[in-house]
Motif scaffolding. Structure first.
Motif, PDB file in Angstrom:
ATOM      1  N   VAL A  97      71.125 -42.159 -13.043  1.00  0.00           N
ATOM      2  CA  VAL A  97      70.308 -41.094 -12.493  1.00  0.00           C
ATOM      3  C   VAL A  97      69.673 -41.604 -11.210  1.00  0.00           C
ATOM      4  CG1 VAL A  97      68.205 -39.732 -12.853  1.00  0.00           C
ATOM      5  CG2 VAL A  97      69.791 -40.105 -14.750  1.00  0.00           C
ATOM      6  N   GLY A  98      69.667 -40.794 -10.181  1.00  0.00           N
ATOM      7  CA  GLY A  98      68.950 -41.191  -8.973  1.00  0.00           C
ATOM      8  C   GLY A  98      69.708 -40.931  -7.699  1.00  0.00           C
ATOM      9  N   GLN A  99      69.152 -41.465  -6.657  1.00  0.00           N
ATOM     10  CA  GLN A  99      69.689 -41.322  -5.307  1.00  0.00           C
ATOM     11  C   GLN A  99      71.202 -41.505  -5.260  1.00  0.00           C
ATOM     12  OE1 GLN A  99      68.033 -40.752  -2.496  1.00  0.00           O
ATOM     13  NE2 GLN A  99      69.701 -41.173  -1.082  1.00  0.00           N
ATOM     14  N   THR A 100      71.686 -42.592  -5.848  1.00  0.00           N
ATOM     15  CA  THR A 100      73.123 -42.859  -5.804  1.00  0.00           C
ATOM     16  C   THR A 100      73.788 -42.496  -7.127  1.00  0.00           C
ATOM     17  OG1 THR A 100      72.507 -45.135  -6.226  1.00  0.00           O
ATOM     18  CG2 THR A 100      73.157 -44.588  -4.004  1.00  0.00           C
ATOM     19  N   GLY A 101      73.025 -41.873  -8.019  1.00  0.00           N
ATOM     20  CA  GLY A 101      73.598 -41.414  -9.268  1.00  0.00           C
ATOM     21  C   GLY A 101      73.487 -39.904  -9.293  1.00  0.00           C
TER      22      GLY A 101
ATOM     23  N   ALA B 114      61.816 -41.668 -20.054  1.00  0.00           N
ATOM     24  CA  ALA B 114      62.175 -42.888 -19.324  1.00  0.00           C
ATOM     25  C   ALA B 114      61.632 -44.095 -20.067  1.00  0.00           C
ATOM     26  CB  ALA B 114      61.613 -42.826 -17.905  1.00  0.00           C
ATOM     27  N   PHE B 115      62.527 -44.856 -20.642  1.00  0.00           N
ATOM     28  CA  PHE B 115      62.116 -46.062 -21.367  1.00  0.00           C
ATOM     29  C   PHE B 115      62.406 -47.300 -20.512  1.00  0.00           C
ATOM     30  CE2 PHE B 115      62.874 -43.114 -24.914  1.00  0.00           C
ATOM     31  CZ  PHE B 115      61.748 -43.334 -25.683  1.00  0.00           C
ATOM     32  N   GLY B 116      61.363 -48.067 -20.223  1.00  0.00           N
ATOM     33  CA  GLY B 116      61.586 -49.314 -19.478  1.00  0.00           C
ATOM     34  C   GLY B 116      62.180 -49.104 -18.104  1.00  0.00           C
ATOM     35  N   ILE B 117      61.774 -48.028 -17.456  1.00  0.00           N
ATOM     36  CA  ILE B 117      62.220 -47.750 -16.081  1.00  0.00           C
ATOM     37  C   ILE B 117      60.992 -47.798 -15.186  1.00  0.00           C
ATOM     38  CG2 ILE B 117      63.160 -45.998 -14.533  1.00  0.00           C
ATOM     39  CD1 ILE B 117      64.892 -44.988 -16.804  1.00  0.00           C
ATOM     40  N   SER B 118      61.076 -48.583 -14.113  1.00  0.00           N
ATOM     41  CA  SER B 118      59.878 -48.732 -13.277  1.00  0.00           C
ATOM     42  C   SER B 118      59.601 -47.467 -12.482  1.00  0.00           C
ATOM     43  CB  SER B 118      60.020 -49.936 -12.352  1.00  0.00           C
ATOM     44  OG  SER B 118      61.132 -49.769 -11.506  1.00  0.00           O
ATOM     45  N   GLY B 119      60.668 -46.750 -12.124  1.00  0.00           N
ATOM     46  CA  GLY B 119      60.459 -45.507 -11.389  1.00  0.00           C
ATOM     47  C   GLY B 119      60.361 -45.698  -9.894  1.00  0.00           C
ATOM     48  N   THR B 120      61.296 -46.488  -9.342  1.00  0.00           N
ATOM     49  CA  THR B 120      61.335 -46.640  -7.888  1.00  0.00           C
ATOM     50  C   THR B 120      61.741 -45.310  -7.278  1.00  0.00           C
ATOM     51  OG1 THR B 120      63.644 -47.285  -8.051  1.00  0.00           O
ATOM     52  CG2 THR B 120      62.025 -49.061  -7.964  1.00  0.00           C
ATOM     53  N   ILE B 121      61.509 -45.222  -5.988  1.00  0.00           N
ATOM     54  CA  ILE B 121      61.752 -43.966  -5.297  1.00  0.00           C
ATOM     55  C   ILE B 121      63.195 -43.486  -5.473  1.00  0.00           C
ATOM     56  CG2 ILE B 121      62.312 -45.060  -3.073  1.00  0.00           C
ATOM     57  CD1 ILE B 121      60.306 -42.706  -2.065  1.00  0.00           C
ATOM     58  N   GLN B 122      64.133 -44.454  -5.531  1.00  0.00           N
ATOM     59  CA  GLN B 122      65.537 -44.039  -5.658  1.00  0.00           C
ATOM     60  C   GLN B 122      65.817 -43.434  -7.027  1.00  0.00           C
ATOM     61  OE1 GLN B 122      64.680 -47.195  -4.737  1.00  0.00           O
ATOM     62  NE2 GLN B 122      65.307 -47.313  -2.596  1.00  0.00           N
ATOM     63  N   HIS B 123      65.145 -43.925  -8.039  1.00  0.00           N
ATOM     64  CA  HIS B 123      65.340 -43.343  -9.358  1.00  0.00           C
ATOM     65  C   HIS B 123      64.643 -41.978  -9.444  1.00  0.00           C
ATOM     66  CE1 HIS B 123      66.466 -43.510 -13.590  1.00  0.00           C
ATOM     67  NE2 HIS B 123      65.296 -42.967 -13.844  1.00  0.00           N
ATOM     68  N   ARG B 124      63.433 -41.939  -8.944  1.00  0.00           N
ATOM     69  CA  ARG B 124      62.678 -40.684  -9.004  1.00  0.00           C
ATOM     70  C   ARG B 124      63.414 -39.555  -8.294  1.00  0.00           C
ATOM     71  NH1 ARG B 124      57.998 -43.858  -7.303  1.00  0.00           N
ATOM     72  NH2 ARG B 124      58.015 -42.696  -5.385  1.00  0.00           N
ATOM     73  N   ALA B 125      64.097 -39.908  -7.207  1.00  0.00           N
ATOM     74  CA  ALA B 125      64.809 -38.893  -6.438  1.00  0.00           C
ATOM     75  C   ALA B 125      65.749 -38.085  -7.325  1.00  0.00           C
ATOM     76  CB  ALA B 125      65.597 -39.542  -5.305  1.00  0.00           C
ATOM     77  N   GLY B 126      66.221 -38.705  -8.404  1.00  0.00           N
ATOM     78  CA  GLY B 126      67.185 -38.010  -9.245  1.00  0.00           C
ATOM     79  C   GLY B 126      66.571 -37.272 -10.413  1.00  0.00           C
ATOM     80  N   MET B 127      65.284 -37.490 -10.706  1.00  0.00           N
ATOM     81  CA  MET B 127      64.771 -36.906 -11.944  1.00  0.00           C
ATOM     82  C   MET B 127      63.405 -36.249 -11.806  1.00  0.00           C
ATOM     83  SD  MET B 127      62.446 -39.478 -12.402  1.00  0.00           S
ATOM     84  CE  MET B 127      61.792 -39.293 -14.037  1.00  0.00           C
ATOM     85  N   GLN B 128      62.849 -36.269 -10.612  1.00  0.00           N
ATOM     86  CA  GLN B 128      61.474 -35.765 -10.526  1.00  0.00           C
ATOM     87  C   GLN B 128      61.374 -34.254 -10.689  1.00  0.00           C
ATOM     88  OE1 GLN B 128      60.373 -37.680  -6.984  1.00  0.00           O
ATOM     89  NE2 GLN B 128      61.549 -36.373  -5.626  1.00  0.00           N
ATOM     90  N   ASN B 129      62.525 -33.579 -10.649  1.00  0.00           N
ATOM     91  CA  ASN B 129      62.486 -32.138 -10.869  1.00  0.00           C
ATOM     92  C   ASN B 129      62.534 -31.752 -12.344  1.00  0.00           C
ATOM     93  OD1 ASN B 129      62.196 -31.306  -8.272  1.00  0.00           O
ATOM     94  ND2 ASN B 129      64.396 -31.200  -7.875  1.00  0.00           N
ATOM     95  N   SER B 130      62.567 -32.753 -13.220  1.00  0.00           N
ATOM     96  CA  SER B 130      62.582 -32.448 -14.648  1.00  0.00           C
ATOM     97  C   SER B 130      61.315 -31.670 -15.014  1.00  0.00           C
ATOM     98  CB  SER B 130      62.612 -33.752 -15.453  1.00  0.00           C
ATOM     99  OG  SER B 130      63.686 -34.558 -15.026  1.00  0.00           O
ATOM    100  N   ASP B 131      61.463 -30.780 -16.008  1.00  0.00           N
ATOM    101  CA  ASP B 131      60.303 -29.964 -16.403  1.00  0.00           C
ATOM    102  C   ASP B 131      59.166 -30.833 -16.921  1.00  0.00           C
ATOM    103  OD1 ASP B 131      61.687 -27.771 -15.793  1.00  0.00           O
ATOM    104  OD2 ASP B 131      61.907 -27.000 -17.846  1.00  0.00           O
TER     105      ASP B 131
END
Ligand SMILES: Cc1cc2nc3c(=O)[nH]c(=O)nc-3n(C[C@H](O)[C@H](O)[C@H](O)COP(=O)(O)OP(=O)(O)OC[C@H]3O[C@@H](n4cnc5c(N)ncnc54)[C@H](O)[C@@H]3O)c2cc1C
Ligand SMILES: Cc1cc2nc3c(=O)[nH]c(=O)nc-3n(C[C@H](O)[C@H](O)[C@H](O)COP(=O)(O)OP(=O)(O)OC[C@H]3O[C@@H](n4cnc5c(N)ncnc54)[C@H](O)[C@@H]3O)c2cc1C
Ligand SMILES: Nc1ncnc2c1ncn2[C@@H]1O[C@H](COP(=O)(O)O)[C@@H](O)[C@H]1O
Lengths: 271, 438, 331
Positions: C256-260, C270-287
């Motif tokens: 999930v994310g920028q390149t996913g 999100a278990f054990g995910i730091s939540g860098t900007i690249q990861h957030r880019a792919g999931m921040q629209n979740s409800d």
């Protein structure tokens, strides 16, 4: 014998990008430039094919004078000819202007000796557009296959190539006639450990520099900023959503937290 | 037949290796320099002050060069004594601005390597030397981790009349060459950590009171190292600051401290917190500085081999010399190599010339003079703890003496001295330092 | 009348959901321009899809059917779309930022000599100028850039799947069908599909309702086994951060994310995910985002609706037990 062209771009290493939190602008200071990783795959493939079938590799890039470093790196992979397109008039190009500039240059380079294979990266990691490769192919009127993950076969006599292309639902096995433009995925080819002589040769390589004045003849209006229909209107840092509830397991019992999660799942109709 | 034949192979593209290379190329010797980093300077670190005189020895046209490796000329130099609460600064405005300058390693080494390439050496970056070619106790070349050619995947072997080891502090190859028998002990090395900090635009000049072509270089004592034997440093670059600390590895291990923790701790000090407000860390690095002293030096020559720079232990931390010593040792090595080529003899007998030149130089004399430095510092660690605090406390009283009977103030000052170290203690320290330096 | 076009991506008669998402946003854009929405459909024997396109809000459908268009190939598809655009002069042309959509868009934009903005995550009409404002991430998602194409038409963009939601279906909505005849020759295509190897298991991350994702903190393959169990209980999918994928704990399809992938499930755990900007880019629209991390400073907490500071395993195990109990399978 294969006549191969590889188009590469030098990009900032986006793993190291930092944003100034106060101004929201990119900090360029101290950010190393690298050759776009997908373009390194293209170079690797060119290198492998040259070893296998013999031939010639020409590498081009459009960029500022520092982009020479990427062209020197290309020599390590066995590039025979390296060309830098460098001119203020090229600057600020979007993908349309970039593909025009590259395509005209390629036409010029292949006047006497047409390329069989044109290799591009899947995308450049700074803009992530993946548009330049298809754009160039259209201007050259040759087929393009994007997202190539495997080169299965080249038939030099019948001028045909069979490749695997990654799409959402699986892998397409495609046959195309040469010349063809491929855009390369990571899986396509491993980076070779190039021999010492290439590394030594690369540090001394000097690219040919092409400008807007020549030797390629360009239509001025199609170059750089002038030739770019898209304009960047605004740049900003993405905002964070507001923060919700936070529980610390050292303070709140596990059962309470699980209950809360179950509650959310039910509320969303998932349980 | 061997594919790669050179007069000289140099291992390592730091200032030592590069200056050796530049000098050799000037006399037309066919030279290959091998560097494992992506480019020269990519993997390296230094504090950041370089001396002009040494550079001029290899690049005579310096500083008239483009692009220039100079960040800022050092126009102010001095010491900060840091107590828990604040700082006392001694700053000296230099008579001449062209004696030294600040630099960043990545640019500085890249500059030298460009220059060396222009002078005609061959350069192999991204390549690691893994062993020597040996023959009857002679070193006749090196083996690298790269293939020989596209056709021949075996590791490339490079033949050379002389191999110059300029590998830096980790002297693995010096060991392999049999020139040093033991690895170093924690009390023999200083671990330096450094950050390059970027301040908001214009703030660097404002906060340090500098104009565009002025630069500051200071050493910091006391609280910066938590009172451990070592120093901190702060140098101004064009738009950034080099800020770091060097502490004996032993002290760090004894206290189970990680280097970056010390640096983070230092940045929390009220003075630096304010000074670095709004800054952004651009780079972080850690590197060892050899502190072997004259007794722990490797034998700097052998049959077909020489050792230069950090690998040879040529560092004078007290006077912040390293780069220049590396350069000088490179020059001496080059001279010894010319001598060997003249005689056509590459055995120890003629390469010993290097040691002779070395023993005649100020470098060696300095090392002799400072031979007990580490023992002295490690056994007098209170110097780093007591004095900076004391100096600060005294200044605090002295500069707040207005409106009071001055004799009381003086009495209090003496009280502090007595409490912190005692008159006899101070006298003893002075005698000790005096004796050590004399 | 200004038209906002959506390229309808279909394969073997199945429309990619991103095309419906685009019809939805196209409607809003058309409204702002007082224009109309049109779908562009190319293929062979695909006419039966037209109704579906209308039912997601299209006022018009341009249809080109030809044997050569049986499956996607760059040259004939570029030709088809470009000729349509030259003839009907749409104001805007949107495509999904899928492999197919991106491949096609680059060619069409070049043929039409117009601007193309890639991977757009936000689309609006500038009230003053009437131009399309296309916002997209750049430099690995570290910054957002708003791009305009003021002088050339159509204004083209590829849009990431799952950025916009699928509009409500109106089964009775109908519009005008325009059939175009264009000459295609098989030789012109220059590329031939010899075979198609479908993915063994399709991971349907983009359209999953629940995603149970793990990162570096999950510590290994076994950890992802546990997450899979939770996902199974909920009928969801497993997601992962790039570091977990790079560690080889789970395949790239799950990234999930920028390149996913970009996802927008109802609940993202999100278990054990730091939540860098690249990861957030792919999931921040979740409800709804639930984050579990031992580090109170982890940036993931900044976007979490429910954040839990603690060991992921403890919570995951307890959650699995609770889910089984809920479903009555427990002991
Ligand atoms: C945030 C952002 C988003 C973008 N989104 C899109 C998009 O969606 N669609 C689209 O079509 N384009 C887009 N672009 C532009 C697109 O990324 C690039 O145009 C494309 O990838 C090629 O860019 P470039 O290499 O020309 O320019 P850059 O990315 O700026 O790369 C370096 C460039 O430096 C320029 N340069 C500087 N000095 C010189 C010199 N002396 N000589 C020659 N060249 C010089 C060259 O043009 C060179 O290519 C975007 C750009 C940015 C910054
Ligand atoms: C151009 C570019 C594109 C990228 N694209 C993507 C992308 O598409 N997707 C993506 O995910 N990343 C992407 N990345 C990588 C991204 O920057 C991060 O490196 C990555 O997301 C970090 O993964 P992580 O959160 O799993 O690992 P880490 O950052 O290492 O975080 C692990 C977390 O686990 C926590 N933790 C450890 N143990 C436990 C425990 N027992 N219980 C609970 N928590 C624990 C830690 O506190 C930490 O916060 C990209 C990077 C670049 C430069
Ligand atoms: N300025 C450039 N010079 C040479 N090749 C480029 C340039 N920009 C893009 N490319 C090529 O086009 C590919 C896709 O880039 P992009 O469309 O920008 O994502 C890259 O991987 C390169 O092969």
């Amino acid at each position: 014998m294969l006549n191969i062209l590889v188009s590469i771009k030098q990009v900032p290493d986006t793993t190291n990008i930092r944003i100034n939190p106060e101004t929201g602008t990119l900090i360029r200071e101290g950010i190393p430039s690298i050759t776009n990783p997908y373009d390194v795959v293209a170079l690797s493939l060119a290198c492998e094919l040259k070893q296998r079938y013999g031939g010639k590799i020409t590498v081009i890039t459009m960029g500022p004078p520092q982009a020479k470093a990427s062209l020197r790196e290309a020599v390590e992979f066995g590039a025979d000819r390296i060309i830098l397109l460098c001119d203020k008039k090229f600057a600020g190009a979007d993908t349309l202007a970039t593909s025009y500039t590259l395509a005209e240059t390629i036409k010029f380079l292949q006047k006497d000796d047409p390329f069989d294979l044109l290799l591009f990266g899947k995308q450049a990691i700074d803009g992530d557009t993946a548009q330049v490769g298809p754009g160039v192919a259209n201007r050259l009127n040759i087929p393009v296959i994007t997202y190539v993950i495997k080169l299965q076969d080249i038939d030099l006599i019948n001028k045909k190539i069979i490749v695997h292309r990654k799409i959402e639902r699986g892998v397409e096995v495609l046959e195309a006639s040469l010349p063809v433009l491929l855009t390369c995925e990571k899986e396509l080819c491993a980076t070779p450990f190039v021999p010492l002589e290439q590394v030594i040769k690369a540090t001394k390589a000097e690219p040919e520099v092409f400008t807007a004045e020549g030797p390629v003849i360009f239509t001025r209006e199609k170059l750089g900023l002038k030739g770019s229909p898209t304009q960047v209107k605004k740049v900003f840092t993405p905002e964070l959503k507001k923060q919700g509830k936070i529980y610390n397991l050292e303070e709140v019992p596990l059962e309470k937290v699980i209950e809360e999660i179950i509650g959310v799942l039910k509320e969303k109709g998932l349980l | 037949m061997n594919k790669y034949l050179y007069d000289v192979v140099i291992i390592g593209g730091g200032p030592a290796g590069l200056s050796t290379g530049i000098k050799l190329a000037q006399k037309g010797l066919k030279t290959l320099l091998i560097e494992r980093g992506r480019f020269c300077g990519a993997k390296n670190l230094f504090g950041g002050v370089v001396y002009t005189s040494s550079i001029k020895e290899i690049v005579p046209e310096f500083p008239e060069v483009d692009p220039s490796p100079v960040e800022r000329p050092v126009t102010e130099e001095g010491y900060f004594f840091l107590s828990k609460e604040g700082v006392v600064k001694i700053l000296h405005t230099k008579k001449r601005a062209d004696e030294s300058f600040t630099a960043l390693r990545a640019k500085f080494d890249a500059f030298l390597s460009e220059y060396a390439l222009k002078k005609g050496i061959d350069l192999a970056p991204k390549t690691k030397v893994i062993d020597f070619i040996r023959n009857n106790g002679f070193i006749e070349g090196v083996i690298v981790d790269r293939p020989t050619s596209f056709e021949d995947p075996s590791p490339a072997t490079i033949k050379a009349k002389v191999v110059v080891i300029a590998e830096g502090v980790n002297r693995l190859l010096t060991e392999k060459a049999g020139l040093v028998t033991k690895t170093f002990e924690p009390e023999e090395v200083v671990l330096a950590v450094k950050e390059v900090l970027q301040l908001p635009k214009g703030e660097l000049e404002a906060r340090f009171g500098l104009s565009n072509n002025q630069g500051l270089a200071v050493e910091i004592f006391g609280e910066i190292t938590k009172g451990l034997p070592g120093t901190g440093f702060l140098y101004t670059n064009k738009t950034t600051i080099s800020f770091g600390i060097g502490i004996f590895l032993k002290s760090l291990m004894d206290l189970n401290l990680k280097p970056y923790e010390i640096l983070e701790y230092a940045k929390l000090h009220p003075y630096f917190r304010e000074l670095f407000k709004g800054s952004e860390t651009l780079e972080y690095g850690a590197h060892l500085i050899p502190e072997w002293g004259i007794k722990g030096l490797p034998k700097p020559y052998g049959n077909g081999v020489l050792v230069v720079g950090d690998a040879a232990g040529l560092v004078n931390p007290l006077f912040r010399e390293g780069t220049n010593l590396a350069i000088y040792s490179g020059l001496m090595a080059a001279e010894a190599i010319f001598y060997a080529f003249e005689k056509g003899d590459f055995t120890e007998r003629s390469l010993r010339r290097y040691e002779e030149l070395f023993k005649d130089s100020f470098i060696y004399k300095d090392l002799v003079m400072l031979k007990d430095l580490k023992t002295f510092l490690l056994s007098n660690s209170h110097l780093f703890q007591v004095y900076p605090e004391m100096i600060y406390d005294i200044c605090s009283l002295y500069f707040s003496a207005q409106g009071r009977y001055k004799r009381d103030v003086i009495r209090e000052i003496f009280g502090i001295i007595k409490k912190k170290r005692g008159y006899w203690g101070i006298l003893r320290d002075f005698v000790k330092i005096g004796r050590f330096l004399w | 009348m200004k038209e906002v076009w959506v390229f309808i991506e279909q394969e073997r008669g199945i429309i990619h959901p991103v095309s419906f998402e685009l019809l939805g946003i196209a409607k809003k854009l058309a409204l702002a321009l007082s224009g109309k929405v049109a779908g562009v459909l190319l293929g062979y024997q695909v006419e039966l899809l037209v109704e579906e396109i209308f039912s997601y809000g299209a006022d018009r459908v341009y249809l080109i059917e030809h044997e050569v268009l049986l499956y996607y190939r760059h040259i004939p598809y570029v030709k088809g779309v470009s000729e349509l655009a030259k003839k009907y002069q749409p104001e805007i042309l949107l495509l999904g930022a899928t492999p197919l959509g991106r491949d096609l868009a680059g060619g069409v934009a070049t043929q039409l000599e117009t601007g193309l903005t890639a991977d757009v995550t936000e689309l609006t009409i500038d009230k003053e100028t009437g131009h399309l404002l296309m916002t997209r991430p750049a430099y690995g998602g570290n910054i957002m850039a708003t791009i305009v194409c003021s002088q050339h038409r159509p204004q083209m963009a590829t849009v990431r799947p799952r950025i916009f939601s699928i509009p409500e279906r109106e089964p009775l909505h109908r519009g005008e069908l325009i059939r175009e005849q264009i000459e295609f020759k098989e030789e012109e295509a220059k590329v031939k599909r010899l075979d198609f190897i479908p993915k063994e298991k399709m991971v349907n991350l983009e359209y999953a309702e629940v995603i149970v994702a793990g990162g570096k903190g999950v510590g290994g393959k076994e950890g992802f086994g546990l997450l899979q169990e939770i996902a199974n209980e909920l009928g969801g999918e497993v997601g992962a951060s790039r570091l977990a994928v790079e560690a080889g704990w789970i395949s790239y399809d799950h990234q999930v994310g920028q390149t996913g992938k970009t996802v927008r499930p109802k609940v993202y755990m999100a278990f054990g995910i730091s939540g860098t900007i690249q990861h957030r880019a792919g999931m921040q629209n979740s409800d709804y985002i639930i984050a579990v991390n031992t580090d109170p400073q982890a940036p993931i907490f900044k976007i979490a609706d429910l954040g839990i500071i603690g060991d992921w395993k403890k919570i995951a195990q307890a959650l699995l037990r609770a889910l089984k109990r809920e479903r009555g399978f427990y002991e």
